[in-house]
Scaffold this motif. Sequence first.
Motif, PDB file in Angstrom:
ATOM      1  N   LEU A  76       1.002  -1.004   0.498  1.00 56.55           N
ATOM      2  CA  LEU A  76       0.127  -0.127  -0.026  1.00 56.55           C
ATOM      3  C   LEU A  76       1.224   1.228  -0.098  1.00 56.55           C
ATOM      4  CD1 LEU A  76      -2.901  -0.848   2.287  1.00 56.55           C
ATOM      5  CD2 LEU A  76      -2.982  -1.163   0.330  1.00 56.55           C
ATOM      6  N   THR A  77       1.920   1.282   1.012  1.00 60.51           N
ATOM      7  CA  THR A  77       3.062   2.103   0.621  1.00 60.51           C
ATOM      8  C   THR A  77       4.202   2.481   0.595  1.00 60.51           C
ATOM      9  OG1 THR A  77       2.859   1.437   3.359  1.00 60.51           O
ATOM     10  CG2 THR A  77       1.871   3.199   2.940  1.00 60.51           C
ATOM     11  N   SER A  78       4.993   0.839  -0.303  1.00 57.34           N
ATOM     12  CA  SER A  78       6.285   0.916  -0.361  1.00 57.34           C
ATOM     13  C   SER A  78       5.937  -0.298  -1.938  1.00 57.34           C
ATOM     14  CB  SER A  78       6.935   0.584   0.706  1.00 57.34           C
ATOM     15  OG  SER A  78       8.061   0.236   0.554  1.00 57.34           O
ATOM     16  N   ARG A  79       7.837   0.542  -2.415  1.00 53.30           N
ATOM     17  CA  ARG A  79       7.886  -1.053  -3.107  1.00 53.30           C
ATOM     18  C   ARG A  79       8.828  -1.709  -3.392  1.00 53.30           C
ATOM     19  NH1 ARG A  79       8.568   3.579  -8.294  1.00 53.30           N
ATOM     20  NH2 ARG A  79       8.535   4.879  -6.080  1.00 53.30           N
ATOM     21  N   ASP A 144      -3.529   7.047   9.256  1.00 53.91           N
ATOM     22  CA  ASP A 144      -1.971   7.106   9.330  1.00 53.91           C
ATOM     23  C   ASP A 144      -1.267   5.084   8.884  1.00 53.91           C
ATOM     24  OD1 ASP A 144       0.575   5.965  10.628  1.00 53.91           O
ATOM     25  OD2 ASP A 144       0.619   7.776  12.808  1.00 53.91           O
ATOM     26  N   LEU A 145      -0.299   5.472   8.402  1.00 55.89           N
ATOM     27  CA  LEU A 145      -0.430   4.252   7.478  1.00 55.89           C
ATOM     28  C   LEU A 145       0.506   3.533   8.252  1.00 55.89           C
ATOM     29  CD1 LEU A 145      -0.191   5.381   3.711  1.00 55.89           C
ATOM     30  CD2 LEU A 145      -1.651   4.069   4.292  1.00 55.89           C
ATOM     31  N   ALA A 146       1.476   4.363   8.653  1.00 58.00           N
ATOM     32  CA  ALA A 146       2.925   3.314   9.363  1.00 58.00           C
ATOM     33  C   ALA A 146       2.133   2.556  10.610  1.00 58.00           C
ATOM     34  CB  ALA A 146       3.246   4.053  10.224  1.00 58.00           C
ATOM     35  N   CYS A 147       1.166   2.932  11.271  1.00 58.70           N
ATOM     36  CA  CYS A 147       0.525   3.033  12.478  1.00 58.70           C
ATOM     37  C   CYS A 147      -0.212   2.080  12.331  1.00 58.70           C
ATOM     38  CB  CYS A 147       0.487   3.707  13.748  1.00 58.70           C
ATOM     39  SG  CYS A 147       2.106   4.773  14.316  1.00 58.70           S
ATOM     40  N   ARG A 148      -1.780   2.035  10.749  1.00 59.20           N
ATOM     41  CA  ARG A 148      -2.425   1.284  10.732  1.00 59.20           C
ATOM     42  C   ARG A 148      -3.660   1.929  11.607  1.00 59.20           C
ATOM     43  NH1 ARG A 148      -1.606  -3.398   7.921  1.00 59.20           N
ATOM     44  NH2 ARG A 148      -2.923  -4.498   9.510  1.00 59.20           N
ATOM     45  N   ARG A 149      -3.697   3.014  11.534  1.00 60.31           N
ATOM     46  CA  ARG A 149      -4.381   3.315  12.105  1.00 60.31           C
ATOM     47  C   ARG A 149      -5.405   4.762  11.927  1.00 60.31           C
ATOM     48  NH1 ARG A 149      -2.814   8.135  17.300  1.00 60.31           N
ATOM     49  NH2 ARG A 149      -5.309   8.315  18.445  1.00 60.31           N
TER      50      ARG A 149
END
Length: 235
Positions: A76-79, A144-149
Amino acid sequence: MTKGDMSKPQILVIDDEAQIRKFLRISLAAQGYRVLEAGTGGEGLALAGQARPDLLVLDLGLPDMDGKEVLQTLRLTSRVPVLVLSVRAGDGEKVLALDGGADDYVTKPFSIQEFLARVRVLLRRSVPCDQARTLIDCGPLRVDLACRRVTLNGEDIALTRKEYAVIAMLAGALDRVVTQQQLLRDIWGPTHVEDSHYLRVVIGHLRQKLGDDPTAPRFIVTEAGIGYRLRESPP
Protein backbone atom coordinates in the motif's frame (compact mmCIF):
# COMPACT_ATOMS: atom_id res chain seq x y z
CA MET A 1 28.07 2.91 12.94
CA THR A 2 30.40 4.67 10.50
CA LYS A 3 29.39 6.71 7.50
CA GLY A 4 30.71 3.93 5.28
CA ASP A 5 28.51 1.38 7.03
CA MET A 6 25.44 3.57 6.47
CA SER A 7 26.03 3.44 2.71
CA LYS A 8 25.69 -0.35 2.64
CA PRO A 9 22.33 -1.84 1.61
CA GLN A 10 20.01 -2.57 4.52
CA ILE A 11 18.00 -5.80 4.56
CA LEU A 12 15.03 -6.49 6.83
CA VAL A 13 14.44 -10.16 7.70
CA ILE A 14 10.93 -11.01 8.93
CA ASP A 15 10.89 -14.60 10.22
CA ASP A 16 9.65 -16.10 13.48
CA GLU A 17 12.46 -18.69 13.66
CA ALA A 18 15.35 -17.23 15.66
CA GLN A 19 17.82 -19.74 14.18
CA ILE A 20 16.92 -18.75 10.62
CA ARG A 21 17.25 -15.07 11.48
CA LYS A 22 20.67 -15.68 13.06
CA PHE A 23 21.85 -17.70 10.05
CA LEU A 24 20.69 -15.01 7.61
CA ARG A 25 22.13 -12.21 9.75
CA ILE A 26 25.57 -13.84 9.77
CA SER A 27 25.45 -14.71 6.06
CA LEU A 28 24.23 -11.28 4.95
CA ALA A 29 26.59 -9.38 7.25
CA ALA A 30 29.50 -11.38 5.82
CA GLN A 31 28.57 -9.92 2.41
CA GLY A 32 28.64 -6.39 3.81
CA TYR A 33 24.88 -5.86 4.24
CA ARG A 34 23.26 -4.19 7.25
CA VAL A 35 20.58 -6.44 8.75
CA LEU A 36 17.40 -5.71 10.70
CA GLU A 37 15.27 -8.47 12.20
CA ALA A 38 11.63 -8.95 13.15
CA GLY A 39 9.90 -12.04 14.55
CA THR A 40 6.31 -11.00 13.75
CA GLY A 41 4.46 -9.37 10.88
CA GLY A 42 3.43 -6.37 12.96
CA GLU A 43 6.98 -5.74 14.13
CA GLY A 44 8.24 -6.15 10.57
CA LEU A 45 5.77 -3.65 9.13
CA ALA A 46 6.69 -1.11 11.80
CA LEU A 47 10.41 -1.56 11.08
CA ALA A 48 9.81 -1.34 7.33
CA GLY A 49 8.03 1.98 7.79
CA GLN A 50 10.66 3.40 10.13
CA ALA A 51 13.91 2.16 8.58
CA ARG A 52 12.91 1.98 4.88
CA PRO A 53 15.18 -0.99 4.07
CA ASP A 54 16.58 -1.63 0.61
CA LEU A 55 15.24 -5.19 0.55
CA LEU A 56 12.89 -7.28 2.67
CA VAL A 57 13.14 -11.06 3.27
CA LEU A 58 9.71 -12.37 4.30
CA ASP A 59 8.58 -15.68 5.78
CA LEU A 60 4.91 -16.53 5.17
CA GLY A 61 4.25 -18.50 8.37
CA LEU A 62 4.30 -15.75 10.97
CA PRO A 63 2.67 -16.05 14.42
CA ASP A 64 0.46 -12.95 14.26
CA MET A 65 -0.53 -12.69 10.60
CA ASP A 66 0.05 -14.49 7.32
CA GLY A 67 3.03 -13.26 5.34
CA LYS A 68 0.81 -12.54 2.35
CA GLU A 69 -1.10 -10.07 4.51
CA VAL A 70 2.19 -8.43 5.48
CA LEU A 71 3.02 -8.16 1.78
CA GLN A 72 -0.41 -6.74 0.96
CA THR A 73 -0.10 -4.08 3.66
CA LEU A 74 3.45 -3.23 2.66
CA ARG A 75 2.48 -2.71 -0.97
CA LEU A 76 0.00 0.00 0.00
CA THR A 77 2.91 2.36 0.69
CA SER A 78 6.16 0.84 -0.54
CA ARG A 79 7.85 -0.66 -3.60
CA VAL A 80 10.74 -2.16 -1.64
CA PRO A 81 11.88 -5.47 -3.23
CA VAL A 82 10.53 -8.49 -1.33
CA LEU A 83 12.10 -11.94 -1.37
CA VAL A 84 9.75 -14.54 0.12
CA LEU A 85 11.54 -17.32 2.03
CA SER A 86 9.08 -20.06 3.00
CA VAL A 87 8.60 -23.79 3.60
CA ARG A 88 5.45 -23.57 1.46
CA ALA A 89 6.59 -25.19 -1.78
CA GLY A 90 3.29 -25.44 -3.66
CA ASP A 91 2.88 -23.63 -6.95
CA GLY A 92 -0.34 -22.05 -5.69
CA GLU A 93 1.42 -20.39 -2.77
CA LYS A 94 4.17 -19.10 -5.03
CA VAL A 95 1.69 -17.69 -7.54
CA LEU A 96 -0.34 -15.96 -4.78
CA ALA A 97 2.79 -14.42 -3.28
CA LEU A 98 4.16 -13.23 -6.62
CA ASP A 99 0.77 -11.91 -7.74
CA GLY A 100 0.51 -10.20 -4.35
CA GLY A 101 3.64 -8.15 -4.93
CA ALA A 102 6.60 -10.39 -4.06
CA ASP A 103 9.60 -10.05 -6.37
CA ASP A 104 11.07 -13.51 -5.84
CA TYR A 105 10.38 -16.73 -3.94
CA VAL A 106 12.83 -19.17 -2.34
CA THR A 107 11.72 -22.41 -0.70
CA LYS A 108 13.15 -23.69 2.59
CA PRO A 109 15.47 -25.59 2.95
CA PHE A 110 17.58 -23.45 0.64
CA SER A 111 21.08 -22.97 -0.69
CA ILE A 112 22.64 -19.90 0.92
CA GLN A 113 24.65 -19.22 -2.24
CA GLU A 114 21.50 -19.20 -4.36
CA PHE A 115 19.76 -17.04 -1.77
CA LEU A 116 22.61 -14.49 -1.78
CA ALA A 117 22.61 -14.45 -5.59
CA ARG A 118 18.90 -13.65 -5.63
CA VAL A 119 19.47 -10.89 -3.06
CA ARG A 120 22.13 -9.35 -5.31
CA VAL A 121 19.81 -9.50 -8.32
CA LEU A 122 16.96 -7.78 -6.48
CA LEU A 123 19.24 -5.06 -5.13
CA ARG A 124 20.56 -4.37 -8.64
CA ARG A 125 17.03 -4.05 -9.97
CA SER A 126 15.70 -1.92 -7.14
CA VAL A 127 15.07 1.78 -7.39
CA PRO A 128 15.76 4.19 -4.52
CA CYS A 129 13.23 3.71 -1.75
CA ASP A 130 10.15 5.83 -2.37
CA GLN A 131 9.32 8.55 0.10
CA ALA A 132 5.63 7.73 0.27
CA ARG A 133 3.46 9.72 2.63
CA THR A 134 2.55 7.70 5.69
CA LEU A 135 0.35 10.26 7.48
CA ILE A 136 -2.62 11.38 5.41
CA ASP A 137 -5.11 14.01 6.56
CA CYS A 138 -8.49 14.53 4.93
CA GLY A 139 -10.03 17.24 7.05
CA PRO A 140 -11.12 15.56 10.31
CA LEU A 141 -10.15 12.11 8.96
CA ARG A 142 -6.58 10.93 9.46
CA VAL A 143 -5.06 7.73 8.04
CA ASP A 144 -1.74 6.74 9.64
CA LEU A 145 -0.30 4.11 7.30
CA ALA A 146 2.79 3.50 9.43
CA CYS A 147 0.73 2.69 12.54
CA ARG A 148 -2.27 1.18 10.70
CA ARG A 149 -4.52 3.64 12.53
CA VAL A 150 -7.55 5.62 11.36
CA THR A 151 -9.00 8.45 13.41
CA LEU A 152 -11.96 10.78 12.93
CA ASN A 153 -11.93 14.03 14.92
CA GLY A 154 -9.11 12.52 16.98
CA GLU A 155 -11.09 9.39 17.90
CA ASP A 156 -9.90 5.93 16.82
CA ILE A 157 -12.12 4.13 14.30
CA ALA A 158 -12.20 0.34 14.73
CA LEU A 159 -11.87 -1.27 11.30
CA THR A 160 -11.65 -4.82 10.06
CA ARG A 161 -8.57 -5.81 8.07
CA LYS A 162 -10.41 -5.48 4.75
CA GLU A 163 -11.91 -2.11 5.74
CA TYR A 164 -8.49 -0.81 6.71
CA ALA A 165 -6.91 -2.14 3.52
CA VAL A 166 -9.52 -0.36 1.37
CA ILE A 167 -9.24 3.02 3.09
CA ALA A 168 -5.44 2.77 3.17
CA MET A 169 -5.34 2.10 -0.55
CA LEU A 170 -7.67 5.03 -1.24
CA ALA A 171 -5.56 7.25 1.03
CA GLY A 172 -2.42 6.24 -0.85
CA ALA A 173 -4.02 7.62 -4.03
CA LEU A 174 -5.57 10.64 -2.35
CA ASP A 175 -8.12 12.51 -4.51
CA ARG A 176 -7.46 10.10 -7.39
CA VAL A 177 -9.84 7.38 -8.51
CA VAL A 178 -8.89 3.81 -7.66
CA THR A 179 -10.75 1.34 -9.86
CA GLN A 180 -12.91 -1.44 -8.46
CA GLN A 181 -10.75 -4.00 -10.26
CA GLN A 182 -7.58 -2.59 -8.74
CA LEU A 183 -9.02 -2.66 -5.22
CA LEU A 184 -10.37 -6.19 -5.64
CA ARG A 185 -7.16 -7.52 -7.19
CA ASP A 186 -4.81 -5.96 -4.64
CA ILE A 187 -6.91 -6.65 -1.52
CA TRP A 188 -8.92 -9.80 -2.28
CA GLY A 189 -6.58 -11.29 -4.89
CA PRO A 190 -6.51 -11.75 -8.68
CA THR A 191 -9.26 -14.41 -8.62
CA HIS A 192 -11.79 -11.90 -7.20
CA VAL A 193 -11.63 -9.03 -9.68
CA GLU A 194 -15.27 -9.60 -10.67
CA ASP A 195 -16.59 -9.89 -7.09
CA SER A 196 -17.63 -6.26 -6.82
CA HIS A 197 -20.21 -7.05 -4.11
CA TYR A 198 -17.35 -7.73 -1.67
CA LEU A 199 -16.12 -4.20 -2.21
CA ARG A 200 -19.57 -2.61 -2.02
CA VAL A 201 -20.16 -4.23 1.39
CA VAL A 202 -16.83 -2.98 2.76
CA ILE A 203 -17.38 0.54 1.38
CA GLY A 204 -20.84 0.54 3.01
CA HIS A 205 -19.37 -0.43 6.38
CA LEU A 206 -16.66 2.21 6.07
CA ARG A 207 -19.22 4.91 5.35
CA GLN A 208 -21.28 3.86 8.37
CA LYS A 209 -18.25 4.04 10.66
CA LEU A 210 -17.21 7.43 9.23
CA GLY A 211 -20.73 8.84 9.33
CA ASP A 212 -20.49 9.36 5.59
CA ASP A 213 -23.79 9.82 3.71
CA PRO A 214 -23.47 7.90 0.38
CA THR A 215 -25.83 10.39 -1.32
CA ALA A 216 -23.61 13.35 -0.31
CA PRO A 217 -20.28 11.86 0.80
CA ARG A 218 -17.71 13.91 2.66
CA PHE A 219 -14.95 11.33 2.39
CA ILE A 220 -15.46 8.36 0.05
CA VAL A 221 -16.80 9.36 -3.36
CA THR A 222 -18.22 6.79 -5.78
CA GLU A 223 -17.16 7.30 -9.38
CA ALA A 224 -19.99 5.41 -11.08
CA GLY A 225 -18.86 2.40 -13.08
CA ILE A 226 -15.19 3.09 -12.32
CA GLY A 227 -14.26 2.97 -8.64
CA TYR A 228 -13.82 5.15 -5.57
CA ARG A 229 -11.93 8.26 -4.48
CA LEU A 230 -11.00 9.60 -1.06
CA ARG A 231 -11.44 13.39 -0.87
CA GLU A 232 -8.38 15.37 0.22
CA SER A 233 -10.52 18.33 1.30
CA PRO A 234 -13.97 17.20 2.47
CA PRO A 235 -16.78 19.77 2.08
